[in-house]
Structures are given as structure tokens and as C-alpha cells.
Design a protein around this motif. Structure first.
Motif: not given
Length: 133
Positions: A74-79, A81-82, A118-119, A122, A126
Motif C-alpha cells: 500500500v505504501r509502495r503504491r502511494a509512493l 503515485a507520488y 497521480t490519481a 494510484y 489499486g
């Protein structure tokens, strides 16, 4: 898995880690340098803000490169996207710089495209995790 040996190919893990590190570094450099340039009321604010942005981007590059494999999915996916934001903004501003739709590609449009990228990353990651897992 490669062949019959049962070992994994290390290049598969290095490519996303490298792309994430470079993208996150570009995003961090932008998100540090641009507000500092705007906040400092001096004529040469870029002489202070750009090195600080590059230093923050370099720290992000090193941190992500060394820790990407240890992150929770989950953090990898957020990273990731960032990491999509900075290169998307730079690409749109580069198109404006080389006169490909200079009136169309404003800073506001570049930030909007960066947020959309970004969206999209993400949500896309997901959906792919949900389909594969």
C-alpha cells in the motif's frame, strides 16, 4: 522466476525502484523549490530555493532507492503515485517551453495534469493489485 532454477531476476525489482526513486526525487525537488521561491521576497530567491530543492530531491532519491523493496504494497503504491506527479508536471512545462501549445500548457494545467497522473497511477495500481490478489 527465470528458467528452471527457481531464482528471481533482480532486474525486475530494480526498474520500478529506480523509476520510483527518480520520480519521487523530481516531485520532492519541485515541491520544495517552488514554494520557497514564492515565499522568499528577495530578487534572487531561486539561488536559495533551487539548491535546497535539489538537496531534498537527492535525499529522497537515496531514501527511496534503498528502501523501496522493503515497503508495504500500500505504501509502495502511494509512493509510485507520488512519483508520477513531478515528471508529469515537468513534461507539460517542457512542452510549453518548446512552443507546443504555449497558450494551452500553463502552470495551472501542468499541476492539473500532475494531479491527474497521480490519481491515475494510484487507482490503476489499486485495481491491478485487486485483480491479481
Amino acid at each position: 522466476m527465470s528458467g528452471l532454477t527457481g531464482t528471481t531476476d533482480s532486474t525486475d525489482a530494480r526498474l520500478p525502484a529506480g523509476l520510483a526513486a527518480v520520480g519521487a526525487a523530481a516531485t520532492t525537488a519541485l515541491l520544495v523549490a517552488v514554494p520557497l521561491i514564492e515565499l522568499l521576497a528577495t530578487e534572487f530567491s531561486a539561488l536559495v530555493a533551487l539548491p535546497l530543492g535539489l538537496l531534498a530531491g537527492l535525499a529522497t532519491l537515496v531514501g527511496v532507492a534503498f528502501n523501496f523493496g522493503d515497503l508495504h504494497p500500500v505504501r509502495r503504491r502511494a509512493l509510485l503515485a507520488y512519483a508520477a506527479f513531478g515528471p508529469a508536471v515537468v513534461l507539460v512545462l517542457l512542452l510549453a517551453y518548446v512552443n507546443v501549445g504555449r497558450d494551452l500548457f500553463t502552470v495551472e494545467v501542468a499541476v492539473g495534469v500532475g494531479l491527474a497522473a497521480t490519481a491515475a497511477v494510484y487507482v490503476g495500481l489499486g485495481l491491478s493489485e485487486r485483480d491479481s490478489g
